[in-house]
Design a protein around this motif. Structure first.
Motif, PDB file in Angstrom:
ATOM      1  N   LEU A  45     -22.293  81.015  43.916  1.00 21.99           N
ATOM      2  CA  LEU A  45     -23.565  80.485  43.087  1.00 21.99           C
ATOM      3  C   LEU A  45     -22.945  79.587  41.918  1.00 21.99           C
ATOM      4  N   ALA A  46     -23.894  78.729  41.368  1.00 20.12           N
ATOM      5  CA  ALA A  46     -23.672  78.140  40.839  1.00 20.12           C
ATOM      6  C   ALA A  46     -25.469  78.143  39.755  1.00 20.12           C
ATOM      7  N   THR A  47     -25.177  77.095  38.364  1.00 19.07           N
ATOM      8  CA  THR A  47     -26.948  76.643  37.880  1.00 19.07           C
ATOM      9  C   THR A  47     -26.743  75.744  37.225  1.00 19.07           C
ATOM     10  N   LEU A  48     -27.455  74.642  37.400  1.00 21.03           N
ATOM     11  CA  LEU A  48     -27.651  73.334  36.591  1.00 21.03           C
ATOM     12  C   LEU A  48     -27.755  73.750  35.648  1.00 21.03           C
ATOM     13  N   SER A  49     -26.500  73.246  34.820  1.00 16.39           N
ATOM     14  CA  SER A  49     -26.327  72.800  33.739  1.00 16.39           C
ATOM     15  C   SER A  49     -26.067  72.383  33.086  1.00 16.39           C
ATOM     16  N   VAL A  50     -26.114  70.720  33.269  1.00 14.35           N
ATOM     17  CA  VAL A  50     -25.764  69.627  32.587  1.00 14.35           C
ATOM     18  C   VAL A  50     -26.696  68.136  32.948  1.00 14.35           C
ATOM     19  N   VAL A  51     -27.500  67.733  32.200  1.00 15.89           N
ATOM     20  CA  VAL A  51     -28.230  65.880  32.444  1.00 15.89           C
ATOM     21  C   VAL A  51     -27.380  65.407  31.816  1.00 15.89           C
ATOM     22  N   SER A  52     -27.569  63.881  32.451  1.00 19.82           N
ATOM     23  CA  SER A  52     -27.318  62.831  31.789  1.00 19.82           C
ATOM     24  C   SER A  52     -27.247  63.058  30.231  1.00 19.82           C
ATOM     25  N   CYS A  53     -26.194  61.694  30.196  1.00 22.32           N
ATOM     26  CA  CYS A  53     -26.079  61.832  28.224  1.00 22.32           C
ATOM     27  C   CYS A  53     -26.233  60.761  27.895  1.00 22.32           C
ATOM     28  N   LYS A  54     -27.042  59.196  27.083  1.00 22.21           N
ATOM     29  CA  LYS A  54     -26.582  58.211  26.325  1.00 22.21           C
ATOM     30  C   LYS A  54     -26.132  58.089  25.369  1.00 22.21           C
ATOM     31  N   ASP A  55     -24.896  57.503  25.394  1.00 21.33           N
ATOM     32  CA  ASP A  55     -24.887  57.263  23.317  1.00 21.33           C
ATOM     33  C   ASP A  55     -25.192  56.749  23.207  1.00 21.33           C
ATOM     34  N   LYS A  56     -26.330  56.941  21.763  1.00 19.23           N
ATOM     35  CA  LYS A  56     -27.164  55.836  21.694  1.00 19.23           C
ATOM     36  C   LYS A  56     -26.688  54.862  20.127  1.00 19.23           C
ATOM     37  N   ASN A  57     -26.694  53.793  20.035  1.00 18.93           N
ATOM     38  CA  ASN A  57     -25.876  53.002  18.800  1.00 18.93           C
ATOM     39  C   ASN A  57     -27.559  53.070  17.820  1.00 18.93           C
ATOM     40  N   THR A  58     -26.635  53.180  16.497  1.00 17.12           N
ATOM     41  CA  THR A  58     -27.455  52.909  15.422  1.00 17.12           C
ATOM     42  C   THR A  58     -28.459  51.396  15.387  1.00 17.12           C
ATOM     43  N   THR A  59     -27.346  50.284  16.084  1.00 21.23           N
ATOM     44  CA  THR A  59     -27.757  49.063  16.289  1.00 21.23           C
ATOM     45  C   THR A  59     -28.659  48.607  17.300  1.00 21.23           C
ATOM     46  N   GLU A  60     -29.671  47.487  16.762  1.00 19.76           N
ATOM     47  CA  GLU A  60     -30.140  46.839  17.484  1.00 19.76           C
ATOM     48  C   GLU A  60     -29.382  46.563  18.900  1.00 19.76           C
ATOM     49  N   SER A  61     -29.313  46.786  20.464  1.00 19.78           N
ATOM     50  CA  SER A  61     -28.695  46.188  21.756  1.00 19.78           C
ATOM     51  C   SER A  61     -29.728  45.632  22.041  1.00 19.78           C
ATOM     52  N   PHE A  62     -29.020  44.330  23.190  1.00 18.87           N
ATOM     53  CA  PHE A  62     -29.618  44.044  23.867  1.00 18.87           C
ATOM     54  C   PHE A  62     -29.195  44.416  25.592  1.00 18.87           C
ATOM     55  N   PHE A  63     -28.912  45.117  25.331  1.00 17.64           N
ATOM     56  CA  PHE A  63     -28.876  45.785  27.028  1.00 17.64           C
ATOM     57  C   PHE A  63     -28.142  46.909  26.937  1.00 17.64           C
ATOM     58  N   SER A  64     -28.930  48.041  28.195  1.00 14.46           N
ATOM     59  CA  SER A  64     -28.583  49.024  28.292  1.00 14.46           C
ATOM     60  C   SER A  64     -28.276  49.114  30.031  1.00 14.46           C
ATOM     61  N   ILE A  65     -26.895  50.378  30.181  1.00 15.06           N
ATOM     62  CA  ILE A  65     -27.520  50.746  31.613  1.00 15.06           C
ATOM     63  C   ILE A  65     -28.266  51.808  31.647  1.00 15.06           C
ATOM     64  N   ASN A  66     -29.140  51.088  33.333  1.00 14.99           N
ATOM     65  CA  ASN A  66     -30.364  51.439  33.391  1.00 14.99           C
ATOM     66  C   ASN A  66     -30.130  52.807  34.484  1.00 14.99           C
ATOM     67  N   GLU A  67     -30.661  53.971  33.305  1.00 14.82           N
ATOM     68  CA  GLU A  67     -30.759  55.133  33.284  1.00 14.82           C
ATOM     69  C   GLU A  67     -31.621  55.891  34.355  1.00 14.82           C
ATOM     70  N   ASP A  68     -32.461  55.339  35.034  1.00  9.71           N
ATOM     71  CA  ASP A  68     -33.802  55.860  35.974  1.00  9.71           C
ATOM     72  C   ASP A  68     -32.727  55.838  37.076  1.00  9.71           C
ATOM     73  N   VAL A  69     -31.826  55.152  37.631  1.00 11.34           N
ATOM     74  CA  VAL A  69     -31.408  55.132  38.726  1.00 11.34           C
ATOM     75  C   VAL A  69     -30.469  56.031  38.595  1.00 11.34           C
ATOM     76  N   LEU A  70     -29.683  56.879  38.243  1.00 11.76           N
ATOM     77  CA  LEU A  70     -29.001  58.296  37.759  1.00 11.76           C
ATOM     78  C   LEU A  70     -29.197  59.270  38.322  1.00 11.76           C
TER      79      LEU A  70
END
Length: 358
Positions: free
Chosen positions: A12-37
């Motif tokens: 058996l297994a337990t749900l252990s981890v959710v997706s994790c995104k590295d956040k930048n401290t500076t403004e960025s124009f783009f991001s990987i779409n995590e809504d589809v992950l």
């Protein structure tokens, strides 16, 4: 019952981890779409990647990598798909290198690849019972030319408060007699062993180094440092490279001459990482492993880290003499001539030859 506890742990297994995104401290124009992950995927699934471009910058191309390995590229904002079929299990660190208007921006995220295999539950038959040195705190076990080779640690001395002496030894398995032995000072805790190309390798627990001996003479050839700071536990080989573990779910694959890292695998049963991987044995293209403080053997696919089968050996502990300092099951040696396995435990007075019923 204890048996069901083992099965629950492995199967058996337990749900252990959710997706994790590295956040930048500076403004960025783009991001990987995590809504589809999703947080977790299996090898039968494909990863769908796309980059969000809220400020409508002109994107020239996007290069995607997983675990720092390039896996593909697209023009503009086209979507990208990656098949997980041949990927090793574990965290998949995603990175998008976005090239736009003469500039470059990087965005990252993470998902987890888990196993879709339900481990098969195996049974065994005891073929023979042999004497085993009760003072041997078994860490490694391997057959070589009809003799058994054993690596031992200092022991815990839970009952006597007396720790043992780490060693590497050649043993007549039928009598339990130690034919040849190298012992270490108290500061060195010996761990798993493996025999390859006429050399016997022995890990150390905390020293961060592996000792190499001539398997015939037991003369020391050299000392190999680990490629990074870690503990040493169990070890085996595939006929070319060495495989060893560090007490986690990770098995390291290293060059036998330099001990430099080649690759690694993460051991999973379902969506659970199986840590405390200990003594290892390579048999017919699979890795057989003890799990520390679990009276069981698991069989691992070395291509991706999936647990394919398990064997509950809890009843063996009821067949040994309950002497002082008896500790957990540990030690797997395969005899290719008889196609049987030899298993024992730390400070056990018996060793069991078993046939695993596949």
């Amino acid at each position: 019952m204890r048996k069901y506890n083992v099965l629950v742990f492995i199967l058996l297994a337990t749900l252990s981890v959710v997706s994790c995104k590295d956040k930048n401290t500076t403004e960025s124009f783009f991001s990987i779409n995590e809504d589809v992950l999703k947080a977790q995927y299996t090898p039968k699934e494909a990863l769908k990647l796309e980059v969000l471009n809220p400020k409508n910058k002109k994107i020239d191309s996007i290069i995607y990598s997983i675990n720092d390995k390039k896996v593909g590229a697209v023009k503009g904002t086209d979507k990208f798909s990656f098949d997980f079929k041949d990927q090793k299990l574990g965290y998949q660190n995603l990175k998008a290198n976005i090239y736009f208007e003469g500039e470059k921006e990087i965005d990252s995220s993470r998902v987890e690849l888990i196993s879709d295999v339900t481990p098969k539950v195996l049974t065994y038959t005891i073929v023979n019972t042999y004497p085993h040195d009760h003072e041997a705190y078994t860490e490694g076990l391997e057959f070589y030319k009809d003799y058994l080779y054993e690596g031992t640690g200092n022991g815990e001395g839970n009952d006597t408060q007396k720790r043992g002496i780490s060693s590497m030894r050649k043993v007549d398995y039928k009598t339990g007699k130690v034919l040849k032995k190298v012992e270490y000072p108290e500061v060195i805790f010996g761990e798993g062993i493996s025999i390859l190309n006429g050399k016997i390798y022995q890990l150390t627990y905390k020293q961060n180094e592996c000792y190499v001996y001539d398997v015939t003479t037991f003369e020391k050839i050299k000392t190999l440092p680990y490629y990074k700071k870690m503990e040493g536990w169990g070890m085996t080989n595939d006929g070319k490279n060495l495989y060893y573990d560090d007490g986690s779910e990770k098995i390291h694959i290293v060059d036998s001459e330099t001990f430099k890292q080649i690759d690694n695998i993460n051991v999973y049963s379902g969506n659970a990482k199986i840590d405390a991987i200990n003594e290892l044995e390579w048999v017919d293209g699979k890795i057989y492993s003890n799990i520390y403080q679990r009276d069981a053997i698991i069989i691992i696919n070395p291509k991706n880290g999936a647990v394919e089968a398990m064997l509950d050996l809890y009843d063996l502990k009821n067949k040994i003499t309950k002497l002082a300092d008896v500790d957990v099951l540990n030690g797997i040696a395969y005899n290719p001539k008889t196609k049987t396995f030899f298993v024992t435990g730390k400070n056990w007075d018996k060793m069991f030859e078993i046939k695993i019923n596949q």
